[in-house]
Write a protein that holds these residues in place. Structure first.
Motif, PDB file in Angstrom:
ATOM      1  N   LEU A  93      32.248  20.763  45.686  1.00  0.00           N
ATOM      2  CA  LEU A  93      32.924  20.909  46.979  1.00  0.00           C
ATOM      3  C   LEU A  93      32.188  21.898  47.870  1.00  0.00           C
ATOM      4  O   LEU A  93      32.080  21.698  49.088  1.00  0.00           O
ATOM      5  CB  LEU A  93      34.370  21.372  46.762  1.00  0.00           C
ATOM      6  N   GLY A  94      31.656  22.961  47.279  1.00  0.00           N
ATOM      7  CA  GLY A  94      30.857  23.896  48.066  1.00  0.00           C
ATOM      8  C   GLY A  94      29.590  23.265  48.603  1.00  0.00           C
ATOM      9  O   GLY A  94      29.208  23.483  49.758  1.00  0.00           O
ATOM     10  N   VAL A  95      28.940  22.466  47.767  1.00  0.00           N
ATOM     11  CA  VAL A  95      27.736  21.764  48.220  1.00  0.00           C
ATOM     12  C   VAL A  95      28.071  20.796  49.351  1.00  0.00           C
ATOM     13  O   VAL A  95      27.346  20.703  50.349  1.00  0.00           O
ATOM     14  CB  VAL A  95      27.088  21.014  47.031  1.00  0.00           C
ATOM     15  N   LEU A  96      29.185  20.082  49.216  1.00  0.00           N
ATOM     16  CA  LEU A  96      29.580  19.137  50.259  1.00  0.00           C
ATOM     17  C   LEU A  96      29.888  19.853  51.567  1.00  0.00           C
ATOM     18  O   LEU A  96      29.516  19.373  52.650  1.00  0.00           O
ATOM     19  CB  LEU A  96      30.809  18.347  49.792  1.00  0.00           C
ATOM     20  N   GLU A  97      30.512  21.016  51.476  1.00  0.00           N
ATOM     21  CA  GLU A  97      30.796  21.785  52.692  1.00  0.00           C
ATOM     22  C   GLU A  97      29.511  22.224  53.383  1.00  0.00           C
ATOM     23  O   GLU A  97      29.393  22.169  54.612  1.00  0.00           O
ATOM     24  CB  GLU A  97      31.651  22.997  52.339  1.00  0.00           C
ATOM     25  N   ASN A  98      28.520  22.639  52.599  1.00  0.00           N
ATOM     26  CA  ASN A  98      27.237  23.034  53.184  1.00  0.00           C
ATOM     27  C   ASN A  98      26.540  21.850  53.840  1.00  0.00           C
ATOM     28  O   ASN A  98      25.944  21.986  54.919  1.00  0.00           O
ATOM     29  CB  ASN A  98      26.344  23.637  52.103  1.00  0.00           C
ATOM     30  N   LEU A  99      26.597  20.693  53.203  1.00  0.00           N
ATOM     31  CA  LEU A  99      25.968  19.501  53.785  1.00  0.00           C
ATOM     32  C   LEU A  99      26.618  19.131  55.113  1.00  0.00           C
ATOM     33  O   LEU A  99      25.938  18.791  56.086  1.00  0.00           O
ATOM     34  CB  LEU A  99      26.059  18.335  52.797  1.00  0.00           C
ATOM     35  N   VAL A 100      27.938  19.186  55.160  1.00  0.00           N
ATOM     36  CA  VAL A 100      28.642  18.871  56.406  1.00  0.00           C
ATOM     37  C   VAL A 100      28.282  19.870  57.495  1.00  0.00           C
ATOM     38  O   VAL A 100      28.079  19.509  58.663  1.00  0.00           O
ATOM     39  CB  VAL A 100      30.160  18.845  56.160  1.00  0.00           C
ATOM     40  N   SER A 101      28.165  21.145  57.116  1.00  0.00           N
ATOM     41  CA  SER A 101      27.792  22.166  58.095  1.00  0.00           C
ATOM     42  C   SER A 101      26.398  21.910  58.656  1.00  0.00           C
ATOM     43  O   SER A 101      26.175  22.008  59.870  1.00  0.00           O
ATOM     44  CB  SER A 101      27.850  23.548  57.438  1.00  0.00           C
ATOM     45  N   TRP A 102      25.460  21.546  57.800  1.00  0.00           N
ATOM     46  CA  TRP A 102      24.108  21.255  58.274  1.00  0.00           C
ATOM     47  C   TRP A 102      24.084  20.019  59.155  1.00  0.00           C
ATOM     48  O   TRP A 102      23.315  19.953  60.131  1.00  0.00           O
ATOM     49  CB  TRP A 102      23.179  21.076  57.081  1.00  0.00           C
ATOM     50  N   GLN A 103      24.907  19.048  58.841  1.00  0.00           N
ATOM     51  CA  GLN A 103      24.984  17.866  59.714  1.00  0.00           C
ATOM     52  C   GLN A 103      25.471  18.240  61.101  1.00  0.00           C
ATOM     53  O   GLN A 103      24.961  17.740  62.106  1.00  0.00           O
ATOM     54  CB  GLN A 103      25.913  16.819  59.088  1.00  0.00           C
ATOM     55  N   HIS A 104      26.459  19.130  61.168  1.00  0.00           N
ATOM     56  CA  HIS A 104      26.951  19.578  62.475  1.00  0.00           C
ATOM     57  C   HIS A 104      25.859  20.328  63.240  1.00  0.00           C
ATOM     58  O   HIS A 104      25.716  20.166  64.457  1.00  0.00           O
ATOM     59  CB  HIS A 104      28.182  20.463  62.289  1.00  0.00           C
ATOM     60  N   HIS A 105      25.077  21.121  62.534  1.00  0.00           N
ATOM     61  CA  HIS A 105      23.997  21.855  63.195  1.00  0.00           C
ATOM     62  C   HIS A 105      22.965  20.886  63.785  1.00  0.00           C
ATOM     63  O   HIS A 105      22.506  21.064  64.924  1.00  0.00           O
ATOM     64  CB  HIS A 105      23.323  22.795  62.200  1.00  0.00           C
ATOM     65  N   LEU A 106      22.619  19.859  63.031  1.00  0.00           N
ATOM     66  CA  LEU A 106      21.650  18.886  63.535  1.00  0.00           C
ATOM     67  C   LEU A 106      22.222  18.095  64.706  1.00  0.00           C
ATOM     68  O   LEU A 106      21.493  17.738  65.641  1.00  0.00           O
ATOM     69  CB  LEU A 106      21.228  17.942  62.411  1.00  0.00           C
ATOM     70  N   ASP A 107      23.517  17.814  64.659  1.00  0.00           N
ATOM     71  CA  ASP A 107      24.139  17.141  65.804  1.00  0.00           C
ATOM     72  C   ASP A 107      24.080  18.019  67.052  1.00  0.00           C
ATOM     73  O   ASP A 107      23.839  17.517  68.167  1.00  0.00           O
ATOM     74  CB  ASP A 107      25.596  16.796  65.477  1.00  0.00           C
ATOM     75  N   ASP A 108      24.278  19.314  66.868  1.00  0.00           N
ATOM     76  CA  ASP A 108      24.174  20.222  68.009  1.00  0.00           C
ATOM     77  C   ASP A 108      22.748  20.258  68.562  1.00  0.00           C
ATOM     78  O   ASP A 108      22.539  20.312  69.782  1.00  0.00           O
ATOM     79  CB  ASP A 108      24.601  21.629  67.592  1.00  0.00           C
ATOM     80  N   VAL A 109      21.772  20.214  67.650  1.00  0.00           N
ATOM     81  CA  VAL A 109      20.382  20.197  68.098  1.00  0.00           C
ATOM     82  C   VAL A 109      20.100  18.946  68.923  1.00  0.00           C
ATOM     83  O   VAL A 109      19.436  18.998  69.971  1.00  0.00           O
ATOM     84  CB  VAL A 109      19.427  20.281  66.887  1.00  0.00           C
ATOM     85  N   GLU A 110      20.605  17.816  68.479  1.00  0.00           N
ATOM     86  CA  GLU A 110      20.390  16.569  69.222  1.00  0.00           C
ATOM     87  C   GLU A 110      21.081  16.617  70.581  1.00  0.00           C
ATOM     88  O   GLU A 110      20.527  16.166  71.588  1.00  0.00           O
ATOM     89  CB  GLU A 110      20.915  15.384  68.408  1.00  0.00           C
ATOM     90  N   THR A 111      22.288  17.184  70.617  1.00  0.00           N
ATOM     91  CA  THR A 111      22.988  17.307  71.900  1.00  0.00           C
ATOM     92  C   THR A 111      22.220  18.211  72.857  1.00  0.00           C
ATOM     93  O   THR A 111      22.071  17.902  74.050  1.00  0.00           O
ATOM     94  CB  THR A 111      24.404  17.861  71.672  1.00  0.00           C
ATOM     95  N   ASN A 112      21.718  19.324  72.330  1.00  0.00           N
ATOM     96  CA  ASN A 112      20.938  20.225  73.181  1.00  0.00           C
ATOM     97  C   ASN A 112      19.669  19.550  73.690  1.00  0.00           C
ATOM     98  O   ASN A 112      19.252  19.781  74.835  1.00  0.00           O
ATOM     99  CB  ASN A 112      20.589  21.492  72.404  1.00  0.00           C
ATOM    100  N   ARG A 113      19.066  18.713  72.852  1.00  0.00           N
ATOM    101  CA  ARG A 113      17.866  18.015  73.298  1.00  0.00           C
ATOM    102  C   ARG A 113      18.206  17.040  74.430  1.00  0.00           C
ATOM    103  O   ARG A 113      17.447  16.898  75.394  1.00  0.00           O
ATOM    104  CB  ARG A 113      17.231  17.249  72.140  1.00  0.00           C
TER     105      ARG A 113
END
Length: 400
Positions: free
Chosen positions: A273-293
């Protein structure tokens, strides 16, 4: 091939034995019989195209073509000449002329396959059929995929467009063709081939970005973790049930062993569950990067538009006018922001609600007072003169 499968592409003349006896024969010389030569070539060209479309064959060999149009023990004698004429007209192309591989990056196995297998077999490519497949693949991808990046593995792509291309070998040829046309791009990442399609109407060649590959890796990792969590949950529930059954039988040692296994599974679930939470967090970060781009791209587009507007007239007056217009727009935006932040509508509504509440209270009080007044009995006024004597009162007259 069964008759039911052959009926899907065979021409109507196939049921006429006498007509087919003539068409299965050699090709007449064009100089001697131009009409018969043209009719024979037209018939077999249409039949070959129909076969390629029905069987989803963008490429084939001469032997496969002859086998598809075998009639009992008889095969079309004129097919080699017809295929040669079709190649001259550009309807089909020899496979050895469609080399999409970079020879500098080609392995020895690939070189041997290309030189010793593909070229001597004289494999042929139905150009029209392949272009139709390319169009159907692109349309299917844009209809069924919601992602704007359209980065997908070759395996997932085949599952998506299987009806349009048939075999995986056909899809590989379609992808190579789209890459050669600049409508798609491929990249080999961690042993997996990824394909990215160009946006509709975009003439630029697509480019696979590192962020897209990272997002794909995160998605795959998230799927694996979710599958692992599901298996652990099922194992934990099974161990709990087995421990309960063991206790009902009085086997405390076995139940204790099962509960210890369940405790280890619980720790694994917490870790996953901790690993899954980290993966979801990284996905959100990449989505933010794409939005900023995307935002940065829009700003760059605005700068280019401003430069284009100023390119026609670079005088100080034109620059001043443009700056005045921009300042006016900024002031209007500030006014709108101030208007929204002050929210006068809410204040007006609050005042109206207070006034309405006061009117309702006043109306209720007036109604209450009116009701009380109606309930009180109304007595006659007290007389101010003394009453008359009884003799003074005239007797009523009676009429008969």
């Amino acid at each position: 091939m069964e008759d039911s499968e052959m009926r899907s592409y065979l021409p109507g003349e196939w049921g006429d034995p006498e007509r087919m006896q003539v068409l299965m024969g050699p090709l007449p010389h064009r100089e001697l019989n131009h009409v018969a030569h043209t009719a024979r070539v037209t018939f077999w060209s249409a039949a070959i195209h129909s076969w390629c479309r029905a069987a989803l064959r963008p490429f084939f060999t001469l032997a496969e073509c002859q086998g598809a149009f075998r009639r009992g023990s008889q095969i079309p004698v004129c097919l080699p000449q017809v295929l040669q004429l079709m190649m001259r007209q550009g309807e089909i192309v020899p496979m050895n002329q469609l080399n999409f591989t970079d020879h500098k990056q080609e392995t020895w196995v690939g070189w041997g396959c290309r030189v010793l297998v593909v070229q001597p077999a004289h494999m042929l490519w139905g150009n029209a059929v392949l272009q139709e497949m390319c169009g159907r693949v692109v349309e299917t991808v844009w209809d069924k995929r919601s992602s704007h990046t359209l980065l997908i593995t070759l395996k997932d792509l085949h599952s998506l467009v299987r009806e349009a291309v048939g075999t995986l070998e056909n899809l590989e040829l379609v992808v190579k063709t789209l890459v050669a046309q600049g409508r798609a791009a491929t990249v080999l990442h961690h042993g997996t081939l990824y394909v990215k399609f160009a946006s509709p109407g975009d003439a630029a060649r697509p480019e696979v970005l590192p962020e897209e590959l990272a997002k794909s890796d995160l998605r795959e990792a998230r799927k694996r973790v979710e599958r692992s969590l599901k298996a652990l949950e099922e194992e934990r529930e099974a161990l709990r049930c087995q421990a309960k059954i063991a206790l009902s039988r009085g086997a405390k040692t076995e139940a204790l062993f099962l509960l210890r296994r369940k405790k280890r599974v619980d720790k694994s679930v917490v870790t996953q569950l901790g690993v899954l939470e980290n993966l979801v967090s990284w996905q959100h970060h990449l989505d933010d990067v794409e939005t900023n781009r995307q935002v940065l791209g829009a700003l760059k587009g605005g700068v280019e538009a401003l430069r284009t507007a100023l390119a026609g007239d670079t005088s100080p007056d034109a620059a001043a006018t443009t700056l005045d217009d921009l300042q006016q727009v900024l002031e209007e935006c500030e006014d709108l922001n101030a208007l929204v932040s002050s929210n006068p509508v809410a204040e007006d509504l609050t005042g109206l609600e207070d006034e309405l509440e006061g009117l309702l209270l006043a109306a209720g009080e007036e109604t209450r007072m009116t009701g009380e007044a109606e309930l009180e009995p109304r007595l006659p006024d007290v007389p101010t003169e003394p009453p008359l004597p009884t003799s003074a009162v005239p007797a009523p007259r009676l009429s008969l």
